[in-house]
Design a protein around this motif. Sequence first.
Motif, PDB file in Angstrom:
ATOM      1  N   ILE A 190       0.830  -1.202   0.000  1.00 41.16           N
ATOM      2  CA  ILE A 190       0.000   0.000   0.000  1.00 41.16           C
ATOM      3  C   ILE A 190       0.865   1.253   0.000  1.00 41.16           C
ATOM      4  CG2 ILE A 190      -1.651   1.320   1.407  1.00 41.16           C
ATOM      5  CD1 ILE A 190      -2.847  -1.412   2.248  1.00 41.16           C
ATOM      6  N   ALA A 191       1.948   1.239   0.773  1.00 38.61           N
ATOM      7  CA  ALA A 191       2.852   2.393   0.833  1.00 38.61           C
ATOM      8  C   ALA A 191       3.528   2.632  -0.511  1.00 38.61           C
ATOM      9  CB  ALA A 191       3.895   2.181   1.926  1.00 38.61           C
ATOM     10  N   ASN A 192       3.917   1.571  -1.197  1.00 39.34           N
ATOM     11  CA  ASN A 192       4.562   1.741  -2.495  1.00 39.34           C
ATOM     12  C   ASN A 192       3.602   2.327  -3.524  1.00 39.34           C
ATOM     13  OD1 ASN A 192       7.177   0.913  -1.873  1.00 39.34           O
ATOM     14  ND2 ASN A 192       6.700  -1.258  -2.184  1.00 39.34           N
ATOM     15  N   TYR A 193       2.328   1.968  -3.437  1.00 38.62           N
ATOM     16  CA  TYR A 193       1.359   2.583  -4.353  1.00 38.62           C
ATOM     17  C   TYR A 193       1.076   4.030  -3.996  1.00 38.62           C
ATOM     18  CZ  TYR A 193       0.558  -1.304  -7.378  1.00 38.62           C
ATOM     19  OH  TYR A 193       0.758  -2.263  -8.342  1.00 38.62           O
ATOM     20  N   GLU A 194       1.171   4.350  -2.734  1.00 32.91           N
ATOM     21  CA  GLU A 194       0.979   5.748  -2.347  1.00 32.91           C
ATOM     22  C   GLU A 194       2.068   6.635  -2.944  1.00 32.91           C
ATOM     23  OE1 GLU A 194       0.708   5.446   1.885  1.00 32.91           O
ATOM     24  OE2 GLU A 194      -1.461   5.106   1.852  1.00 32.91           O
ATOM     25  N   THR A 195       3.270   6.098  -3.132  1.00 32.58           N
ATOM     26  CA  THR A 195       4.331   6.887  -3.772  1.00 32.58           C
ATOM     27  C   THR A 195       4.010   7.165  -5.234  1.00 32.58           C
ATOM     28  OG1 THR A 195       5.692   4.993  -4.495  1.00 32.58           O
ATOM     29  CG2 THR A 195       6.058   5.818  -2.255  1.00 32.58           C
ATOM     30  N   LEU A 196       3.100   6.380  -5.823  1.00 30.62           N
ATOM     31  CA  LEU A 196       2.657   6.624  -7.197  1.00 30.62           C
ATOM     32  C   LEU A 196       1.427   7.529  -7.243  1.00 30.62           C
ATOM     33  CD1 LEU A 196       2.920   3.023  -8.771  1.00 30.62           C
ATOM     34  CD2 LEU A 196       4.662   4.825  -8.687  1.00 30.62           C
ATOM     35  N   GLY A 197       0.981   7.991  -6.091  1.00 31.36           N
ATOM     36  CA  GLY A 197      -0.196   8.838  -6.033  1.00 31.36           C
ATOM     37  C   GLY A 197      -1.499   8.064  -6.027  1.00 31.36           C
ATOM     38  N   ILE A 198      -1.434   6.791  -5.673  1.00 30.70           N
ATOM     39  CA  ILE A 198      -2.626   5.940  -5.631  1.00 30.70           C
ATOM     40  C   ILE A 198      -2.922   5.595  -4.171  1.00 30.70           C
ATOM     41  CG2 ILE A 198      -3.627   3.729  -6.324  1.00 30.70           C
ATOM     42  CD1 ILE A 198      -1.839   3.841  -8.804  1.00 30.70           C
ATOM     43  N   GLY A 199      -4.042   6.101  -3.676  1.00 33.45           N
ATOM     44  CA  GLY A 199      -4.408   5.862  -2.295  1.00 33.45           C
ATOM     45  C   GLY A 199      -5.119   4.535  -2.108  1.00 33.45           C
ATOM     46  N   CYS A 200      -5.221   4.115  -0.855  1.00 32.21           N
ATOM     47  CA  CYS A 200      -5.882   2.846  -0.538  1.00 32.21           C
ATOM     48  C   CYS A 200      -7.387   3.056  -0.478  1.00 32.21           C
ATOM     49  CB  CYS A 200      -5.368   2.300   0.788  1.00 32.21           C
ATOM     50  SG  CYS A 200      -6.142   0.740   1.270  1.00 32.21           S
ATOM     51  N   GLY A 201      -8.099   2.322  -1.324  1.00 34.93           N
ATOM     52  CA  GLY A 201      -9.548   2.414  -1.358  1.00 34.93           C
ATOM     53  C   GLY A 201     -10.226   1.176  -0.808  1.00 34.93           C
ATOM     54  N   GLY A 202      -9.580   0.523   0.159  1.00 33.62           N
ATOM     55  CA  GLY A 202     -10.115  -0.707   0.733  1.00 33.62           C
ATOM     56  C   GLY A 202      -9.065  -1.794   0.722  1.00 33.62           C
ATOM     57  N   ASP A 203      -9.069  -2.637   1.742  1.00 35.34           N
ATOM     58  CA  ASP A 203      -7.968  -3.595   1.908  1.00 35.34           C
ATOM     59  C   ASP A 203      -8.449  -4.795   2.703  1.00 35.34           C
ATOM     60  OD1 ASP A 203      -5.631  -4.886   3.014  1.00 35.34           O
ATOM     61  OD2 ASP A 203      -5.552  -3.353   4.568  1.00 35.34           O
ATOM     62  N   ARG A 204      -8.263  -5.978   2.115  1.00 40.24           N
ATOM     63  CA  ARG A 204      -8.509  -7.227   2.836  1.00 40.24           C
ATOM     64  C   ARG A 204      -7.340  -8.162   2.563  1.00 40.24           C
ATOM     65  NH1 ARG A 204     -11.652  -4.172   4.335  1.00 40.24           N
ATOM     66  NH2 ARG A 204     -13.849  -4.429   4.937  1.00 40.24           N
ATOM     67  N   HIS A 205      -6.794  -8.741   3.628  1.00 35.18           N
ATOM     68  CA  HIS A 205      -5.704  -9.701   3.480  1.00 35.18           C
ATOM     69  C   HIS A 205      -5.830 -10.737   4.581  1.00 35.18           C
ATOM     70  CE1 HIS A 205      -4.264  -6.533   6.178  1.00 35.18           C
ATOM     71  NE2 HIS A 205      -3.418  -7.417   6.697  1.00 35.18           N
ATOM     72  N   LEU A 206      -5.136 -11.871   4.417  1.00 36.59           N
ATOM     73  CA  LEU A 206      -5.378 -13.038   5.265  1.00 36.59           C
ATOM     74  C   LEU A 206      -4.275 -13.331   6.270  1.00 36.59           C
ATOM     75  CD1 LEU A 206      -6.846 -15.364   2.487  1.00 36.59           C
ATOM     76  CD2 LEU A 206      -8.109 -14.206   4.317  1.00 36.59           C
ATOM     77  N   GLY A 207      -3.156 -12.617   6.208  1.00 38.61           N
ATOM     78  CA  GLY A 207      -2.086 -12.837   7.182  1.00 38.61           C
ATOM     79  C   GLY A 207      -1.303 -14.119   6.981  1.00 38.61           C
ATOM     80  N   LEU A 208      -1.319 -14.649   5.759  1.00 37.67           N
ATOM     81  CA  LEU A 208      -0.611 -15.899   5.476  1.00 37.67           C
ATOM     82  C   LEU A 208       0.831 -15.639   5.036  1.00 37.67           C
ATOM     83  CD1 LEU A 208      -3.424 -17.746   3.474  1.00 37.67           C
ATOM     84  CD2 LEU A 208      -2.893 -17.934   5.920  1.00 37.67           C
ATOM     85  N   GLN A 209       1.685 -16.637   5.241  1.00 34.88           N
ATOM     86  CA  GLN A 209       3.101 -16.520   4.864  1.00 34.88           C
ATOM     87  C   GLN A 209       3.551 -17.649   3.950  1.00 34.88           C
ATOM     88  OE1 GLN A 209       5.720 -15.410   8.060  1.00 34.88           O
ATOM     89  NE2 GLN A 209       7.499 -16.456   7.187  1.00 34.88           N
ATOM     90  N   ASP A 210       3.049 -18.843   4.171  1.00 34.13           N
ATOM     91  CA  ASP A 210       3.437 -20.004   3.372  1.00 34.13           C
ATOM     92  C   ASP A 210       2.842 -19.893   1.966  1.00 34.13           C
ATOM     93  OD1 ASP A 210       4.284 -22.729   2.722  1.00 34.13           O
ATOM     94  OD2 ASP A 210       2.161 -23.229   2.945  1.00 34.13           O
ATOM     95  N   ASN A 211       3.676 -19.810   0.963  1.00 38.57           N
ATOM     96  CA  ASN A 211       3.200 -19.546  -0.391  1.00 38.57           C
ATOM     97  C   ASN A 211       2.251 -20.632  -0.893  1.00 38.57           C
ATOM     98  OD1 ASN A 211       3.548 -17.650  -2.772  1.00 38.57           O
ATOM     99  ND2 ASN A 211       4.040 -19.608  -3.748  1.00 38.57           N
ATOM    100  N   PHE A 212       2.514 -21.896  -0.573  1.00 43.70           N
ATOM    101  CA  PHE A 212       1.633 -22.971  -1.024  1.00 43.70           C
ATOM    102  C   PHE A 212       0.209 -22.765  -0.511  1.00 43.70           C
ATOM    103  CE2 PHE A 212      -0.521 -27.018  -0.438  1.00 43.70           C
ATOM    104  CZ  PHE A 212      -0.394 -27.580  -1.708  1.00 43.70           C
TER     105      PHE A 212
END
Length: 242
Positions: free
Chosen positions: A138-160
């Motif tokens: 989200i921070a990297n997109y903010e550097t492009l001038g794109i703000g966060c318009g909603g966010d859902r994530h699952l907290g997972l780490q294992d790629n599989f």
Amino acid sequence: MTKRTLLGMLTPSSNTALEPITSAMVAGLPNVSAHFSRFKVTEIALSTDALAQFDTSNILRAAELLAHARVDVIGWNGTSSGWLGFEADVKLCEQITAATGIPATTSMLALNEILTRSGVKRLGYVTPYRDDVQARIIANYETLGIGCGGDRHLGLQDNFSFAEVTEAQLERMIREVAAEKPDAIAVVCTNLRAAPLVDRMEQETGIPILDTIATVVWKSLKVAGVDPAAVTGWGSLFKNFA
């Protein structure tokens, strides 16, 4: 003999979603096929070991194997520059082309091109990632001038484990982000099985949904000289950005 179009895709080793989905996307295109080369990626985190998985020497070895198949384009079908910084993908593409002579693209650079062309200012995010990885994206997109318009994530780490996320979970996350009315929703992960849901969920929500498996297929087709509009049933991306 009709010329074949060969799309080369660099694949995280523990990913089980992008290969069948990518192949399904191009299945209806005459003489177009996707070909894959893997390198080691087993976890997504900001630890030293996790970040070291994306050392370019590992990726370049996999790209050189794709070059043996004389592919028309090499796509990094992954989202690591979302947290590493987008310049990492720019440099990677330059290195791949220098090493192989083949043009290169990535899921994230393709996504960013689409966001720029469509004028997105508020982007919604659906990912499986940890809190810190999500915050970095989200921070990297903010550097492009794109703000966060909603966010859902699952907290997972294992790629599989990302490919084990169910259709119902993905639909719920997309709906919750859509309720915040972003300009577009990005599904940032190429090991989520979200792409087959996009067409239906766009019709339900009225919001463009940009899946990162789809973005690299879209750009790879363009680089290879194939009209992306020939891909149907996989969302508005292919017809709106032909």
